[in-house]
Design an enzyme around this catalytic site. Structure first.
Site, PDB file in Angstrom:
ATOM      1  N   TYR A  51      -7.543 -22.050 -50.778  1.00  0.00           N
ATOM      2  CA  TYR A  51      -6.937 -21.309 -51.900  1.00  0.00           C
ATOM      3  C   TYR A  51      -8.016 -20.485 -52.581  1.00  0.00           C
ATOM      4  O   TYR A  51      -9.055 -21.026 -52.966  1.00  0.00           O
ATOM      5  CB  TYR A  51      -6.300 -22.265 -52.921  1.00  0.00           C
ATOM      6  CG  TYR A  51      -4.832 -21.965 -53.069  1.00  0.00           C
ATOM      7  CD1 TYR A  51      -4.420 -20.730 -53.570  1.00  0.00           C
ATOM      8  CD2 TYR A  51      -3.866 -22.865 -52.656  1.00  0.00           C
ATOM      9  CE1 TYR A  51      -3.072 -20.418 -53.657  1.00  0.00           C
ATOM     10  CE2 TYR A  51      -2.518 -22.562 -52.742  1.00  0.00           C
ATOM     11  CZ  TYR A  51      -2.129 -21.327 -53.237  1.00  0.00           C
ATOM     12  OH  TYR A  51      -0.811 -21.020 -53.310  1.00  0.00           O
ATOM     13  N   GLU A  53      -7.285 -17.664 -55.084  1.00  0.00           N
ATOM     14  CA  GLU A  53      -6.697 -16.697 -56.028  1.00  0.00           C
ATOM     15  C   GLU A  53      -7.799 -16.017 -56.819  1.00  0.00           C
ATOM     16  O   GLU A  53      -8.741 -16.669 -57.287  1.00  0.00           O
ATOM     17  CB  GLU A  53      -5.764 -17.419 -57.000  1.00  0.00           C
ATOM     18  CG  GLU A  53      -4.459 -17.843 -56.370  1.00  0.00           C
ATOM     19  CD  GLU A  53      -3.605 -18.653 -57.324  1.00  0.00           C
ATOM     20  OE1 GLU A  53      -4.176 -19.468 -58.074  1.00  0.00           O
ATOM     21  OE2 GLU A  53      -2.381 -18.479 -57.319  1.00  0.00           O
ATOM     22  N   ASP A 197      -0.237   7.162 -47.226  1.00  0.00           N
ATOM     23  CA  ASP A 197       0.085   5.907 -46.538  1.00  0.00           C
ATOM     24  C   ASP A 197      -0.229   6.105 -45.053  1.00  0.00           C
ATOM     25  O   ASP A 197       0.543   6.706 -44.315  1.00  0.00           O
ATOM     26  CB  ASP A 197       1.561   5.578 -46.766  1.00  0.00           C
ATOM     27  CG  ASP A 197       2.005   4.310 -46.044  1.00  0.00           C
ATOM     28  OD1 ASP A 197       1.227   3.794 -45.215  1.00  0.00           O
ATOM     29  OD2 ASP A 197       3.138   3.859 -46.313  1.00  0.00           O
ATOM     30  N   THR A 223      -1.848  -0.339 -42.904  1.00  0.00           N
ATOM     31  CA  THR A 223      -1.701  -1.671 -42.330  1.00  0.00           C
ATOM     32  C   THR A 223      -2.858  -1.879 -41.363  1.00  0.00           C
ATOM     33  O   THR A 223      -3.396  -0.922 -40.801  1.00  0.00           O
ATOM     34  CB  THR A 223      -0.386  -1.846 -41.541  1.00  0.00           C
ATOM     35  OG1 THR A 223      -0.395  -0.939 -40.441  1.00  0.00           O
ATOM     36  CG2 THR A 223       0.836  -1.582 -42.404  1.00  0.00           C
ATOM     37  N   LYS A 226      -1.485  -2.081 -36.832  1.00  0.00           N
ATOM     38  CA  LYS A 226      -0.876  -1.054 -35.975  1.00  0.00           C
ATOM     39  C   LYS A 226      -1.985  -0.431 -35.109  1.00  0.00           C
ATOM     40  O   LYS A 226      -2.634  -1.171 -34.375  1.00  0.00           O
ATOM     41  CB  LYS A 226      -0.096  -0.073 -36.830  1.00  0.00           C
ATOM     42  CG  LYS A 226       1.080  -0.780 -37.570  1.00  0.00           C
ATOM     43  CD  LYS A 226       1.932   0.133 -38.419  1.00  0.00           C
ATOM     44  CE  LYS A 226       3.004  -0.657 -39.158  1.00  0.00           C
ATOM     45  NZ  LYS A 226       3.789   0.186 -40.084  1.00  0.00           N
ATOM     46  N   ARG A 232      -2.074  -8.927 -38.702  1.00  0.00           N
ATOM     47  CA  ARG A 232      -0.987  -8.442 -39.547  1.00  0.00           C
ATOM     48  C   ARG A 232      -1.452  -8.430 -41.006  1.00  0.00           C
ATOM     49  O   ARG A 232      -1.925  -9.455 -41.511  1.00  0.00           O
ATOM     50  CB  ARG A 232       0.185  -9.412 -39.364  1.00  0.00           C
ATOM     51  CG  ARG A 232       1.536  -8.950 -39.746  1.00  0.00           C
ATOM     52  CD  ARG A 232       2.585  -9.679 -38.928  1.00  0.00           C
ATOM     53  NE  ARG A 232       2.616  -9.067 -37.613  1.00  0.00           N
ATOM     54  CZ  ARG A 232       3.215  -7.900 -37.359  1.00  0.00           C
ATOM     55  NH1 ARG A 232       3.870  -7.245 -38.287  1.00  0.00           N
ATOM     56  NH2 ARG A 232       3.170  -7.383 -36.153  1.00  0.00           N
TER      57      ARG A 232
HETATM   58  C1  LIG Z   1       4.557  -0.112 -41.159  1.00  0.00           C
HETATM   59  C2  LIG Z   1       4.540   0.729 -42.380  1.00  0.00           C
HETATM   60  C3  LIG Z   1       4.483   0.154 -43.659  1.00  0.00           C
HETATM   61  C4  LIG Z   1       4.694  -1.313 -43.926  1.00  0.00           C
HETATM   62  O1  LIG Z   1       3.933  -2.202 -43.274  1.00  0.00           O
HETATM   63  P1  LIG Z   1       4.396  -3.757 -43.210  1.00  0.00           P
HETATM   64  O2  LIG Z   1       3.143  -4.448 -42.845  1.00  0.00           O
HETATM   65  O3  LIG Z   1       5.477  -3.808 -42.184  1.00  0.00           O
HETATM   66  O4  LIG Z   1       4.904  -4.123 -44.552  1.00  0.00           O
HETATM   67  C5  LIG Z   1       4.326   0.995 -44.750  1.00  0.00           C
HETATM   68  N1  LIG Z   1       4.262   2.323 -44.590  1.00  0.00           N
HETATM   69  C6  LIG Z   1       4.360   2.912 -43.379  1.00  0.00           C
HETATM   70  C7  LIG Z   1       4.282   4.397 -43.278  1.00  0.00           C
HETATM   71  C8  LIG Z   1       4.510   2.138 -42.235  1.00  0.00           C
HETATM   72  O5  LIG Z   1       4.627   2.726 -41.055  1.00  0.00           O
END
Ligand SMILES: *Cc1c(COP(=O)(O)O)cnc(C)c1O
Length: 417
Positions: A51, A53, A197, A223, A226, A232
């Site tokens: 933990y 936090e 993003d 993220t 990807k 993840r």
């Molecule tokens: C995949 C994605 C997210 C969210 O990611 P998660 O890990 O699935 O919550 C946010 N913005 C864009 C543009 C994405 O492609």
């Protein structure tokens, strides 16, 4: 130790079944990848027990001396990788990273400009079924009808008319480069903040094949699982100006204890992404996507925007077969051992549950070491399965050929046996 025995737990067998599935079928989902053994070892490590936090050197609980080193190292590595001043590596997911940014810089009801979901934006960019669309007043921009690329003129007109507090750039199903410079100009013209993003393309940016929005956008989220090929999770990069507000929004604002096993794995992935081999990998993702696009076009598929500059293609199935929906294509291809997803195409007449398109990505097959020849094979397999979708013999023959291809490029030798 007196652990309860789970040696015969069927879930353990299910994990082996999933290993077999990943090793023997084609993974063409654009948001997926194969994490390295080192990344997977960290996610399965004792870090899951702790933990922590708070933030390094300001924790709520004791015992965080090693955890602090790990989280500090993750922050240092990601700042170096992208040239950022500040990083928050705690978001459990990309959606949470976006939520924390909105909470840090917006008040409920504020106006935000984001890309519409049916033109390639993400749920967290203002969809009415998502917290973003429910708590903030999102106005959507999209792609032009003619070249199916982001309509900057329309975006600028909407920015001037609506005076958003924030402009959100980035997409989940858009096959072209997103240049952060025109976005910055529009944001400056109307006094808006700019969030980029980079969820899908973080690996392409880290590998130097797409423009880096850090330093141009005020805040960058992404993220780690990807194209970046880590565990993840999510991450937020910003200048010092927004650092305190973002950290406070993440914790205690939204999350509780961070997933330190994921943060350790993120640190490893950031190191992997800073190697010359990773730059080669990022370039391979893009050249494979181009090769796959060309080969699919040769089989009669229409590519949204005419092609791709990144790791994904959006295919409008109507030119190939007007009766074939994205939903049917996904189901047939699943049977054939090819995993991808149905996707709306711009101004799709069909619903998001049916769709006229599919999205195809090359991050996973590139990790496996496949190249342009294999992209030609994959295009042929997709076309053959979809043309012969009513004939089980044809679909079975594709499934067999998929197995042959995967056995030559096995992602996890030794697993799933
Ligand atoms: C995949 C994605 C997210 C969210 O990611 P998660 O890990 O699935 O919550 C946010 N913005 C864009 C543009 C994405 O492609």
């Amino acid at each position: 130790m007196p652990w309860p025995s789970v040696a015969d737990d069927p879930v353990l067998e299910m994990i082996v079944s999933e290993e077999v599935r990943q090793n023997t079928t084609l993974q063409l989902i654009a948001s997926e990848n194969f994490a390295s053994p080192a990344v997977m070892a960290a996610t399965g490590s004792v870090l899951t027990n702790k933990y922590s936090e708070g933030y390094p050197h300001r924790r709520y609980y004791g015992g965080n001396m090693v955890i602090d080193e790990i989280e500090d190292e993750a922050r240092r590595r990601v700042c170096a990788l992208f040239g950022a001043d500040h990083a928050n590596v705690q978001p459990h997911a990309g959606a949470i990273a976006n939520m924390a940014v909105y909470q840090a810089v917006l008040e409920p009801g504020d106006t935000v400009l984001g890309m519409s979901l049916d033109h390639g934006g993400h749920l967290t960019h203002g969809s009415p079924v998502n917290f973003s669309g429910q708590q903030y007043r999102f106005v959507s921009y999209g792609v032009t009808a003619s070249d199916e690329r982001i309509d900057f003129e329309d975006m600028a007109a909407k920015a001037h008319a609506e005076k958003p507090k924030l402009i959100v750039a980035g997409a989940t199903a858009y096959p072209r480069i997103i240049d952060p410079n025109p976005l910055r100009e529009i944001a400056d013209e109307v006094g808006a903040l700019l969030m980029f993003d980079a969820a899908h393309i973080a690996g392409l940016i880290a590998g130097g094949v797409h423009p880096n929005p850090v330093g141009i956008a005020d805040i960058v989220t992404f993220t780690t699982h990807k194209t970046l090929r880590g565990p993840r999770g999510g991450c937020v990069l910003s200048s010092e100006q927004y650092a305190a507000a973002i950290d406070k929004a993440m914790f205690p604002g939204i999350q509780g204890g961070p997933l330190e096993h994921a943060i350790g794995a993120k640190a490893i992935a950031f190191a992997e992404a800073s190697t010359p081999e990773f730059s080669d990998y990022a370039a391979l993702i893009v050249s494979n996507a181009a090769a796959l696009a060309k080969a699919l076009a040769g089989h009669g598929f229409r590519l949204v925007s005419g092609g791709t500059d990144n790791h994904l293609l959006l295919i409008d199935l109507r030119a190939f077969d007007p009766d074939l929906t994205g939903k049917q294509a996904q189901t047939v291809l699943d049977t054939a051992g090819i995993s991808l997803n149905k996707n709306t195409v711009p101004d799709d007449p069909r619903s998001p549950f049916v769709t006229s398109g599919i999205r195809v990505g090359t991050p996973s097959v590139s990790t496996q070491g496949m190249g342009p020849d294999e992209m030609g094979e994959i295009a042929e397999l997709i076309a053959r399965a979809l043309r012969g979708r009513d004939d089980a013999g044809v679909v079975d023959s594709v499934r067999a050929d998929v197995g042959g291809l995967c056995s030559r490029f096995c992602p996890y030798p030794g697993l799933g046996v």
